[in-house]
Design a protein around this motif. Structure first.
Motif, PDB file in Angstrom:
ATOM      1  N   HIS A 159      23.314 -18.928 -32.789  1.00  0.00           N
ATOM      2  CA  HIS A 159      22.163 -19.779 -32.477  1.00  0.00           C
ATOM      3  C   HIS A 159      22.191 -20.189 -31.007  1.00  0.00           C
ATOM      4  O   HIS A 159      21.154 -20.561 -30.450  1.00  0.00           O
ATOM      5  N   CYS A 160      23.357 -20.128 -30.403  1.00  0.00           N
ATOM      6  CA  CYS A 160      23.541 -20.591 -29.024  1.00  0.00           C
ATOM      7  C   CYS A 160      23.582 -19.458 -28.014  1.00  0.00           C
ATOM      8  O   CYS A 160      23.866 -19.710 -26.834  1.00  0.00           O
ATOM      9  N   ARG A 161      23.322 -18.235 -28.431  1.00  0.00           N
ATOM     10  CA  ARG A 161      23.346 -17.108 -27.498  1.00  0.00           C
ATOM     11  C   ARG A 161      22.036 -16.327 -27.571  1.00  0.00           C
ATOM     12  O   ARG A 161      21.677 -15.781 -28.612  1.00  0.00           O
ATOM     13  N   TYR A 162      21.350 -16.327 -26.449  1.00  0.00           N
ATOM     14  CA  TYR A 162      20.092 -15.589 -26.313  1.00  0.00           C
ATOM     15  C   TYR A 162      20.084 -14.891 -24.954  1.00  0.00           C
ATOM     16  O   TYR A 162      20.400 -15.507 -23.929  1.00  0.00           O
ATOM     17  N   LEU A 163      19.755 -13.596 -24.975  1.00  0.00           N
ATOM     18  CA  LEU A 163      19.644 -12.803 -23.754  1.00  0.00           C
ATOM     19  C   LEU A 163      20.953 -12.782 -22.967  1.00  0.00           C
ATOM     20  O   LEU A 163      20.968 -12.669 -21.747  1.00  0.00           O
ATOM     21  N   GLY A 164      22.077 -12.930 -23.657  1.00  0.00           N
ATOM     22  CA  GLY A 164      23.365 -12.958 -22.987  1.00  0.00           C
ATOM     23  C   GLY A 164      23.709 -14.293 -22.358  1.00  0.00           C
ATOM     24  O   GLY A 164      24.698 -14.406 -21.632  1.00  0.00           O
ATOM     25  N   ILE A 165      22.919 -15.321 -22.633  1.00  0.00           N
ATOM     26  CA  ILE A 165      23.105 -16.647 -22.051  1.00  0.00           C
ATOM     27  C   ILE A 165      23.573 -17.620 -23.134  1.00  0.00           C
ATOM     28  O   ILE A 165      22.990 -17.674 -24.219  1.00  0.00           O
ATOM     29  N   TYR A 166      24.627 -18.379 -22.842  1.00  0.00           N
ATOM     30  CA  TYR A 166      25.061 -19.423 -23.770  1.00  0.00           C
ATOM     31  C   TYR A 166      24.186 -20.651 -23.585  1.00  0.00           C
ATOM     32  O   TYR A 166      24.017 -21.166 -22.475  1.00  0.00           O
ATOM     33  N   MET A 167      23.629 -21.165 -24.686  1.00  0.00           N
ATOM     34  CA  MET A 167      22.780 -22.351 -24.655  1.00  0.00           C
ATOM     35  C   MET A 167      23.353 -23.374 -25.624  1.00  0.00           C
ATOM     36  O   MET A 167      23.220 -23.239 -26.841  1.00  0.00           O
ATOM     37  N   GLY A 168      23.996 -24.399 -25.086  1.00  0.00           N
ATOM     38  CA  GLY A 168      24.582 -25.415 -25.932  1.00  0.00           C
ATOM     39  C   GLY A 168      25.367 -26.410 -25.118  1.00  0.00           C
ATOM     40  O   GLY A 168      25.516 -26.286 -23.891  1.00  0.00           O
ATOM     41  N   PRO A 169      25.899 -27.450 -25.784  1.00  0.00           N
ATOM     42  CA  PRO A 169      26.688 -28.477 -25.085  1.00  0.00           C
ATOM     43  C   PRO A 169      27.864 -27.868 -24.341  1.00  0.00           C
ATOM     44  O   PRO A 169      28.436 -26.862 -24.763  1.00  0.00           O
ATOM     45  N   ARG A 170      28.211 -28.487 -23.226  1.00  0.00           N
ATOM     46  CA  ARG A 170      29.339 -28.008 -22.407  1.00  0.00           C
ATOM     47  C   ARG A 170      30.640 -28.543 -22.999  1.00  0.00           C
ATOM     48  O   ARG A 170      31.152 -29.580 -22.589  1.00  0.00           O
ATOM     49  N   LEU A 171      31.167 -27.821 -23.989  1.00  0.00           N
ATOM     50  CA  LEU A 171      32.379 -28.218 -24.686  1.00  0.00           C
ATOM     51  C   LEU A 171      33.616 -27.817 -23.889  1.00  0.00           C
ATOM     52  O   LEU A 171      33.580 -26.860 -23.107  1.00  0.00           O
ATOM     53  N   PRO A 172      34.735 -28.532 -24.079  1.00  0.00           N
ATOM     54  CA  PRO A 172      35.976 -28.148 -23.405  1.00  0.00           C
ATOM     55  C   PRO A 172      36.382 -26.720 -23.796  1.00  0.00           C
ATOM     56  O   PRO A 172      36.257 -26.304 -24.949  1.00  0.00           O
ATOM     57  N   GLY A 173      36.868 -25.973 -22.836  1.00  0.00           N
ATOM     58  CA  GLY A 173      37.336 -24.620 -23.113  1.00  0.00           C
ATOM     59  C   GLY A 173      36.329 -23.535 -22.841  1.00  0.00           C
ATOM     60  O   GLY A 173      36.674 -22.344 -22.940  1.00  0.00           O
ATOM     61  N   LEU A 174      35.098 -23.891 -22.501  1.00  0.00           N
ATOM     62  CA  LEU A 174      34.111 -22.865 -22.163  1.00  0.00           C
ATOM     63  C   LEU A 174      34.497 -22.208 -20.842  1.00  0.00           C
ATOM     64  O   LEU A 174      34.663 -22.889 -19.832  1.00  0.00           O
ATOM     65  N   PRO A 175      34.662 -20.908 -20.818  1.00  0.00           N
ATOM     66  CA  PRO A 175      35.038 -20.242 -19.564  1.00  0.00           C
ATOM     67  C   PRO A 175      33.839 -20.121 -18.630  1.00  0.00           C
ATOM     68  O   PRO A 175      32.703 -20.128 -19.067  1.00  0.00           O
ATOM     69  N   GLU A 191      11.119 -10.515 -30.028  1.00  0.00           N
ATOM     70  CA  GLU A 191      12.426 -10.280 -30.621  1.00  0.00           C
ATOM     71  C   GLU A 191      13.384  -9.765 -29.556  1.00  0.00           C
ATOM     72  O   GLU A 191      13.110  -8.785 -28.862  1.00  0.00           O
ATOM     73  N   CYS A 192      14.513 -10.454 -29.432  1.00  0.00           N
ATOM     74  CA  CYS A 192      15.523 -10.064 -28.448  1.00  0.00           C
ATOM     75  C   CYS A 192      16.843  -9.855 -29.191  1.00  0.00           C
ATOM     76  O   CYS A 192      16.851  -9.489 -30.359  1.00  0.00           O
ATOM     77  N   SER A 193      17.970 -10.102 -28.547  1.00  0.00           N
ATOM     78  CA  SER A 193      19.268 -10.050 -29.202  1.00  0.00           C
ATOM     79  C   SER A 193      20.147 -11.114 -28.568  1.00  0.00           C
ATOM     80  O   SER A 193      19.794 -11.681 -27.523  1.00  0.00           O
ATOM     81  N   PRO A 194      21.305 -11.422 -29.147  1.00  0.00           N
ATOM     82  CA  PRO A 194      22.193 -12.396 -28.508  1.00  0.00           C
ATOM     83  C   PRO A 194      22.634 -11.958 -27.114  1.00  0.00           C
ATOM     84  O   PRO A 194      22.904 -12.787 -26.257  1.00  0.00           O
ATOM     85  N   VAL A 220      13.317 -14.894 -30.331  1.00  0.00           N
ATOM     86  CA  VAL A 220      14.088 -15.025 -31.569  1.00  0.00           C
ATOM     87  C   VAL A 220      14.958 -13.783 -31.734  1.00  0.00           C
ATOM     88  O   VAL A 220      14.701 -12.745 -31.127  1.00  0.00           O
ATOM     89  N   HIS A 221      16.019 -13.908 -32.549  1.00  0.00           N
ATOM     90  CA  HIS A 221      16.770 -12.716 -32.947  1.00  0.00           C
ATOM     91  C   HIS A 221      17.300 -12.899 -34.370  1.00  0.00           C
ATOM     92  O   HIS A 221      17.454 -14.025 -34.860  1.00  0.00           O
ATOM     93  N   SER A 222      17.561 -11.795 -35.041  1.00  0.00           N
ATOM     94  CA  SER A 222      17.859 -11.798 -36.469  1.00  0.00           C
ATOM     95  C   SER A 222      19.236 -12.347 -36.802  1.00  0.00           C
ATOM     96  O   SER A 222      19.511 -12.623 -37.973  1.00  0.00           O
ATOM     97  N   LEU A 223      20.122 -12.520 -35.815  1.00  0.00           N
ATOM     98  CA  LEU A 223      21.458 -13.048 -36.077  1.00  0.00           C
ATOM     99  C   LEU A 223      21.526 -14.567 -35.982  1.00  0.00           C
ATOM    100  O   LEU A 223      22.593 -15.148 -36.194  1.00  0.00           O
ATOM    101  N   ASP A 224      20.406 -15.212 -35.677  1.00  0.00           N
ATOM    102  CA  ASP A 224      20.393 -16.669 -35.550  1.00  0.00           C
ATOM    103  C   ASP A 224      20.372 -17.303 -36.939  1.00  0.00           C
ATOM    104  O   ASP A 224      19.365 -17.230 -37.651  1.00  0.00           O
ATOM    105  N   PRO A 225      21.467 -17.968 -37.370  1.00  0.00           N
ATOM    106  CA  PRO A 225      21.502 -18.522 -38.733  1.00  0.00           C
ATOM    107  C   PRO A 225      20.576 -19.719 -38.915  1.00  0.00           C
ATOM    108  O   PRO A 225      20.074 -19.945 -40.015  1.00  0.00           O
ATOM    109  N   VAL A 226      20.340 -20.489 -37.854  1.00  0.00           N
ATOM    110  CA  VAL A 226      19.466 -21.659 -37.972  1.00  0.00           C
ATOM    111  C   VAL A 226      18.044 -21.220 -38.294  1.00  0.00           C
ATOM    112  O   VAL A 226      17.387 -21.771 -39.188  1.00  0.00           O
ATOM    113  N   LEU A 227      17.550 -20.221 -37.569  1.00  0.00           N
ATOM    114  CA  LEU A 227      16.208 -19.716 -37.862  1.00  0.00           C
ATOM    115  C   LEU A 227      16.163 -19.056 -39.236  1.00  0.00           C
ATOM    116  O   LEU A 227      15.205 -19.233 -39.999  1.00  0.00           O
ATOM    117  N   HIS A 228      17.211 -18.293 -39.553  1.00  0.00           N
ATOM    118  CA  HIS A 228      17.237 -17.555 -40.821  1.00  0.00           C
ATOM    119  C   HIS A 228      17.157 -18.494 -42.024  1.00  0.00           C
ATOM    120  O   HIS A 228      16.336 -18.291 -42.931  1.00  0.00           O
TER     121      HIS A 228
END
Length: 357
Positions: A338-354, A311-314, A284-292
């Motif tokens: 909510h979609c960034r943990y340990l430097g990893i993006y976790m979420g749907p593969r939306l158009p425009g993701l580099p 406890e980690c960070s985005p 978990v991390h404190s910047l996650d609005p869904v958990l908050h």
């Protein structure tokens, strides 16, 4: 117009930076650290123990939780549009298992290099999945029928989230057959369940089902942004199969970061026969609005967390130091956190993701 306060300007710049998709990057290698020496605890008959969580393993499982959001064909070809599959080469995908009623799915496979059998659950990526999250009633825990002679936990008042129970019991019958086949093929490999958000909830419950069915197994659960799954009695039932530690502290690199921000966890077991139990970690991390914003709701509905909270960070395995937080009293607002943990993006593969750089 008058100038904005310096802190607010920093906060605005920070948020603008998090909105840039291009911030997804390859986590930098973390050098291994020697085991932490822990002196015996003379105040209790339970001595402190060192329970390591290796940063590389956590980052690898975070990538697996991310890849679960890819299309089925990409997963089977081990091809991620933004490139995380290239960072975990040699993984042998065996199958994608689905429960169409709730659009629940996971993939499973083997890493011979890491000696791991991995089951990775997808998070919320469709309307049906979001509707699952909204089924908030606590219902009696009914274990899948395939778990013989244990159709109820020892304490029958254990209750869990209705939506999470529906998805995990729905996918379990097909999943258990496939996983058991792989375990017979690789009996010495570690069985790991992972996932993000809704996928984390399914990883927790499914891992628990396997631990109930095969009580000589010691599965590992790594959950990212995990919601609370059940009540206090479910927590007790869960920790009969997954050991629980308290008085948690961690050794952080260079002495920096918060108390819970390192790669060696030190605690005291609160359950007996810990060598026969699995392990469960929730990142978990404190910047996650869904958990908050769900904390108060979960408290009101009497939901409790399970496993050991890390406890980690985005951006990193390591939590931020309190002094590094700019205007930390402002509630988290950016849903991308909510979609960034340990430097990893976790979420749907939306158009425009580099791609991952």
């Amino acid at each position: 117009r008058g100038s904005l306060p310096r802190g607010l300007v920093q906060r605005r710049r920070h948020r603008q930076g998090l909105r840039r998709w291009c911030t997804v990057s390859n986590p930098s290698p973390i050098p291994p650290k020697p085991p932490l020496e822990v002196p015996p605890n003379t105040d209790t008959d339970k001595s402190p123990v060192s329970v390591g969580m290796e940063p590389r393993k956590a980052e690898r499982m975070a990538m697996h939780a991310s890849v679960a959001y890819c299309d089925e064909s990409d997963i089977l070809d081990w091809k991620d549009p933004i490139g995380y599959t290239s960072l975990i080469p040699g993984f042998d995908v065996r199958d994608v298992v689905k429960y169409p009623k709730t659009d629940t799915w996971c993939y499973l496979g083997v890493s011979e290099k890491e000696r791991e059998i991995i089951v990775s659950f997808r998070g919320s990526g469709s309307l049906s999945a979001f509707q699952t999250n909204l089924k908030l009633n606590l219902v009696d825990l009914e274990l899948p029928e395939l778990i013989k002679d244990r159709n109820k936990p020892e304490n029958a008042v254990a209750r869990v989230h209705e939506g999470f129970l529906e998805t995990s019991t729905g996918i379990f019958p097909e999943l258990v057959t496939k996983v058991e086949g792989i375990v017979r093929e690789y009996p010495d490999f570690q069985l790991i369940f992972t996932g993000h958000s809704l996928g984390a909830a399914n990883a927790i419950l499914t891992g628990y089902f396997f631990a109930e069915k095969h009580q000589n197994w010691r599965p590992l659960v790594l959950a990212f942004a995990p919601p609370r799954v059940g009540n206090a009695e479910f927590r007790r039932a869960f920790h009969q199969r997954f050991f629980e530690i308290d008085s948690v502290t961690q050794a952080s690199p260079g002495g920096l970061g918060q108390e819970k921000s390192g790669d060696v966890t030190v605690g005291v077991y609160t359950s007996e026969n810990e060598e026969t139990r699995g392990r469960a970690w929730g990142f978990v991390h404190s910047l996650d609005p869904v958990l908050h914003y769900n904390q108060r709701l979960w408290d009101t509905l009497l939901f409790e967390s399970v496993g050991t909270e890390m406890e980690c960070s985005p951006e990193s395995f390591y939590a931020r130091a309190t002094s590094d937080s700019v205007l930390s009293w402002i509630p988290p607002l950016n849903i991308l956190d909510h979609c960034r943990y340990l430097g990893i993006y976790m979420g749907p593969r939306l158009p425009g993701l580099p791609p991952v750089s």
